[in-house]
Scaffold this motif. Structure first.
Motif, short mmCIF file in Angstrom:
data_model
loop_
_atom_site.label_atom_id
_atom_site.label_comp_id
_atom_site.label_asym_id
_atom_site.label_seq_id
_atom_site.Cartn_x
_atom_site.Cartn_y
_atom_site.Cartn_z
N ASP A 52 0.82 -1.22 0.00
CA ASP A 52 0.00 0.00 0.00
C ASP A 52 0.85 1.26 0.00
N ASN A 53 2.05 1.19 0.54
CA ASN A 53 2.88 2.39 0.68
C ASN A 53 3.79 2.62 -0.53
N LEU A 54 3.45 2.07 -1.68
CA LEU A 54 4.26 2.23 -2.89
C LEU A 54 4.18 3.67 -3.37
N GLY A 55 5.32 4.32 -3.47
CA GLY A 55 5.37 5.71 -3.91
C GLY A 55 5.53 5.82 -5.42
N SER A 56 5.18 6.97 -5.97
CA SER A 56 5.26 7.15 -7.43
C SER A 56 6.71 7.18 -7.93
N LYS A 57 7.68 7.39 -7.03
CA LYS A 57 9.09 7.38 -7.43
C LYS A 57 9.78 6.06 -7.14
N ASP A 58 9.05 5.11 -6.54
CA ASP A 58 9.60 3.79 -6.27
C ASP A 58 9.56 2.96 -7.54
N TYR A 59 10.56 2.12 -7.70
CA TYR A 59 10.64 1.27 -8.88
C TYR A 59 10.10 -0.12 -8.57
N VAL A 60 9.45 -0.73 -9.55
CA VAL A 60 8.97 -2.09 -9.46
C VAL A 60 9.59 -2.85 -10.62
N GLY A 61 10.18 -3.98 -10.33
CA GLY A 61 10.81 -4.77 -11.38
C GLY A 61 11.26 -6.11 -10.85
N LEU A 62 11.92 -6.86 -11.70
CA LEU A 62 12.39 -8.18 -11.32
C LEU A 62 13.82 -8.10 -10.81
N ALA A 63 14.14 -8.99 -9.87
CA ALA A 63 15.47 -9.03 -9.28
C ALA A 63 15.80 -10.47 -8.91
N TYR A 64 17.09 -10.74 -8.78
CA TYR A 64 17.55 -12.03 -8.29
C TYR A 64 17.87 -11.87 -6.81
N LYS A 65 17.42 -12.85 -6.04
CA LYS A 65 17.72 -12.87 -4.61
C LYS A 65 18.73 -13.98 -4.35
N GLN A 66 19.83 -13.62 -3.69
CA GLN A 66 20.91 -14.56 -3.37
C GLN A 66 20.62 -15.23 -2.03
N PRO A 67 21.29 -16.35 -1.74
CA PRO A 67 21.10 -17.03 -0.45
C PRO A 67 21.39 -16.13 0.76
N ASP A 68 22.32 -15.17 0.59
CA ASP A 68 22.64 -14.28 1.71
C ASP A 68 21.62 -13.14 1.86
N GLY A 69 20.61 -13.11 1.02
CA GLY A 69 19.57 -12.08 1.11
C GLY A 69 19.82 -10.87 0.24
N SER A 70 20.99 -10.79 -0.37
CA SER A 70 21.27 -9.64 -1.24
C SER A 70 20.42 -9.71 -2.50
N ILE A 71 20.12 -8.54 -3.04
CA ILE A 71 19.24 -8.41 -4.20
C ILE A 71 20.05 -7.89 -5.38
N GLU A 72 19.92 -8.54 -6.51
CA GLU A 72 20.56 -8.10 -7.75
C GLU A 72 19.47 -7.59 -8.69
N TRP A 73 19.33 -6.29 -8.74
CA TRP A 73 18.27 -5.62 -9.52
C TRP A 73 18.45 -5.89 -11.00
N GLN A 74 17.37 -6.25 -11.70
CA GLN A 74 17.44 -6.54 -13.13
C GLN A 74 16.74 -5.49 -13.97
N GLU A 152 12.53 -20.39 0.63
CA GLU A 152 13.79 -19.82 1.10
C GLU A 152 14.90 -20.21 0.13
N ILE A 153 15.80 -19.26 -0.11
CA ILE A 153 16.91 -19.49 -1.03
C ILE A 153 18.07 -20.12 -0.26
N GLN A 154 18.51 -21.28 -0.70
CA GLN A 154 19.60 -22.02 -0.06
C GLN A 154 20.87 -21.85 -0.90
#
Length: 173
Positions: A52-74, A152-154
């Protein structure tokens, strides 16, 4: 002249009786839906609920999530017309070197492709295909040797998520 009128009337009656009648509409069981087409084309798809709190300047897209929780924005986009739910479609390119995707929202459609990483070349497993999930939930897992059935990503796995990138968030590459 009477023969001409009679011929016209007979022609109209013949045309109507041969094939100009109204056709019955398909009922719900036989109607073709967009998701039927997606399944026939080998696509995976999800309905993703946006926060609900999505702002008009926030981006929505696909990303890869690594086992350590880091996000690789695509990649993705920002708009004020996302709506509350988006539809995400994913399919392999014809040469099987990339994944193509489409994200359908109130503002239109975002299309793009995802680079296939080494871990992605072996196997993939969609989770919750055709279901309603939340932004950040793992949509698909890619793995090298084996995969767990959990979301969960292993180690040895890579997850695909619909990510909300706040306008001040840095992309990890």
């Amino acid at each position: 002249m009477n023969k001409l009128i009679l011929l016209c009337l007979i022609s109209i009656i013949c045309i109507y009786s041969i094939g100009c009648q109204e056709r019955e509409e398909a009922d719900e069981k036989t109607a073709l839906q967009a998701l039927d087409v997606a399944a026939a084309l080998g696509m995976d798809w999800w309905f993703v609920e946006l926060p609900d709190n999505l702002g008009s300047k926030d981006y929505v897209g696909l990303a890869y999530k690594q086992p350590d929780g880091s996000i690789e924005w695509q990649g993705g986009m920002n708009t004020s017309k996302w709506g509350s739910i988006v539809k995400v479609f994913l399919w392999k390119s014809e040469d099987n070197t990339r994944f193509q995707y489409a994200i359908l929202c109130d503002a239109g459609t975002i299309r793009g492709s995802l680079e296939k990483k080494t871990i992605m070349t072996n196997s993939s497993m969609p989770l919750f295909k055709g279901k309603k999930v939340n932004a950040g939930d793992v949509l698909m897992k890619f793995y090298d040797k084996s995969v767990t059935a959990s979301s969960e990503i292993q180690p040895g796995e890579l997850g695909l998520i619909l990510h909300i990138k706040k306008s001040d968030e840095k992309a990890v590459k």
